[in-house]
Write an enzyme that holds these catalytic residues in place. Structure first.
Site, PDB file in Angstrom:
ATOM      1  N   ILE A 185      43.318  37.431  43.238  1.00 24.24           N
ATOM      2  CA  ILE A 185      42.485  38.023  42.195  1.00 24.24           C
ATOM      3  C   ILE A 185      41.162  38.465  42.805  1.00 24.24           C
ATOM      4  O   ILE A 185      40.467  37.669  43.437  1.00 24.24           O
ATOM      5  CB  ILE A 185      42.207  36.994  41.073  1.00 24.24           C
ATOM      6  N   CYS A 186      40.822  39.719  42.598  1.00 22.87           N
ATOM      7  CA  CYS A 186      39.540  40.253  43.049  1.00 22.87           C
ATOM      8  C   CYS A 186      38.577  40.149  41.870  1.00 22.87           C
ATOM      9  O   CYS A 186      38.550  41.005  40.995  1.00 22.87           O
ATOM     10  CB  CYS A 186      39.696  41.704  43.507  1.00 22.87           C
TER      11      CYS A 186
END
Length: 153
Positions: free
Chosen positions: A92-93
């Site tokens: 997840i960014c």
């Protein structure tokens, strides 16, 4: 594990057990203070309505000074949600997991933020560099230096 991490995680786990989780979030596993598993369901009218995804938290001895390693579980036939800030390997960014992490954030606050991130998404698509990133990604998403281009998706 360092005592500060153990004490903090024990406190968070006690709060989860006594107060419960927010709607749509369920603690599935917290056998120790190194790895916790949650299910996240996006509620309301959104692209992800009624989808349930599994989120894994891994803690190092520096927690809560350092962020947990958080990613969607993509094994056992499960895939990560298709989202502009979620890679197909589950990484997840999100700035709160990187340069905007704060020790005042809790595991539940991270779950709620990710739930909200999914609920507010306007288009289901993978990040533009998904294939290249996944091919070269480290096992631990904390070892990636993400560039945070926006906070609106």
């Amino acid at each position: 594990m360092a005592s500060i991490a153990s004490k903090r995680l024990a406190k968070e786990l006690s709060e989860i057990k006594s107060e419960g989780c927010p709607v749509g979030i369920l603690l599935l596993q917290a056998d120790d203070f190194s790895r916790w598993i949650f299910s996240i369901e996006v509620l309301g009218d959104s692209l992800y309505q009624s989808e349930v995804h599994t989120l894994q938290f891994r803690f190092d001895p520096q927690y809560p000074i350092s962020s947990p390693a958080v990613q969607f579980v993509v094994t056992d036939g499960k895939e990560a949600p298709i989202h502009p800030h979620v890679y197909s390997n589950g990484h997840i960014c999100a700035s709160i997991l990187g340069n905007e992490w704060s020790p005042v954030l809790s595991v539940i606050a991270v779950c709620v933020t990710i739930q909200s991130m999914l609920a507010s998404c306007k288009e289901k698509k993978r990040p533009l560099d998904d294939r290249m990133y996944v091919r070269n990604a480290p096992e631990n998403p904390k070892k990636t230096q993400f560039e945070y281009h926006d906070d609106t998706v």
